[in-house]
Design an enzyme around this catalytic site. Sequence first.
Site, short mmCIF file in Angstrom:
data_model
loop_
_atom_site.label_atom_id
_atom_site.label_comp_id
_atom_site.label_asym_id
_atom_site.label_seq_id
_atom_site.Cartn_x
_atom_site.Cartn_y
_atom_site.Cartn_z
N ASP A 32 20.21 -7.77 14.26
CA ASP A 32 20.84 -8.15 13.01
C ASP A 32 21.47 -6.89 12.41
O ASP A 32 21.10 -5.76 12.77
CB ASP A 32 19.79 -8.75 12.07
N ASP A 34 22.95 -6.53 8.56
CA ASP A 34 22.60 -6.28 7.16
C ASP A 34 21.10 -6.10 7.01
O ASP A 34 20.32 -6.99 7.34
CB ASP A 34 23.07 -7.44 6.29
#
Length: 356
Positions: A32, A34
């Site tokens: 991922d 963010d």
Amino acid sequence: MGNGRGRRDGGRKHPGGSGAALCEVYDTALLDLDGVVYAGGEAVPHAVEALGVARAGGMHLAYVTNNALRTPGEVAAHLTELGVPAAAGDVVTSAQAVARLIADEVPAGSRVLVIGGEGLRVALRERGLVPVESADDGPAAVVQGYGGPGMPWGRFAEAAYAVGRGVPWYASNTDLTIPGARGIGPGNGAAVEVVRIATGGRAEPKVAGKPLPPMHRETVLRTGAQRPLVVGDRLDTDIEGAFNGGVDSLLVLTGVTDAAQLLAAPPEHRPTYVAADLRGLLAGQPEVVEVADGGFRCGGWRAFVRGSELALDGVPGQAGEVMDAVRALCGAAWTEADGPGAGVPDPRKALALLGV
């Protein structure tokens, strides 16, 4: 060590262990962005260095994000500027996943009303669909993706007009929040709720992003990973997505999830491994062991339940890494929460002792 298949039998009772570094055990890290690699445009501490070491050791790095705002090329350019070399093909977005989902369900060449950023438009064109701007343009579908803090209010109105007329509704993802440099802000899920409220709460979008199957499918198709490790900061997207896909996961505590939320995680939100940050890719994971006198031991720490509270044996600075204590606490908390009629024991005193 994780079995590479996740768990569908009610969830794990404690984090797993690995004698070898995770970057050696798994061929691909599905990262991922963010809250894991960057936050608010700046690199998360230790991320650049850790990813560089993992890449040099032969691990393939793929960047998998629910944020549909930017194109894969823009994301790759940003990563490269931060010191994490990446190409557009290394990036998988929820915009790509939702575009494939729409293309599978509407005629080729259909118009699609876009409520979001350029990432959605590029992904739709890649699937032969035509982005349009108005509910009056005759769209066959309406799709919402994160459009950034400057999204005009009128865009939500266009979505509401189309959905209210019965146009099929899609969302790249429904994350309610998104981390940034100044804190946690509203994500695409909050924007979806605006349209839902405006249309009387009767319509429901089809969602592609993590933790749902379309995103996992898109990731597998684009990366070809054989032994993937999902790496994320969110229990309800990254970790649940890994659980649903039957693959192992590493939770890092650099984004949305804190230690208290981890300890309260339901079975489908329990990661295979836990680390403070991405340096966890470069090391093994100590075993968490259930001990005869009660509780769970990891490193020099023993965690157990005392009454309605979690408790620790160990002295900070002497018993070993703080993350070992967190892993032991996971064992005690998850096991207690899964017991008959039991709830999650109160972790506040134990976490205060650790300063987390």
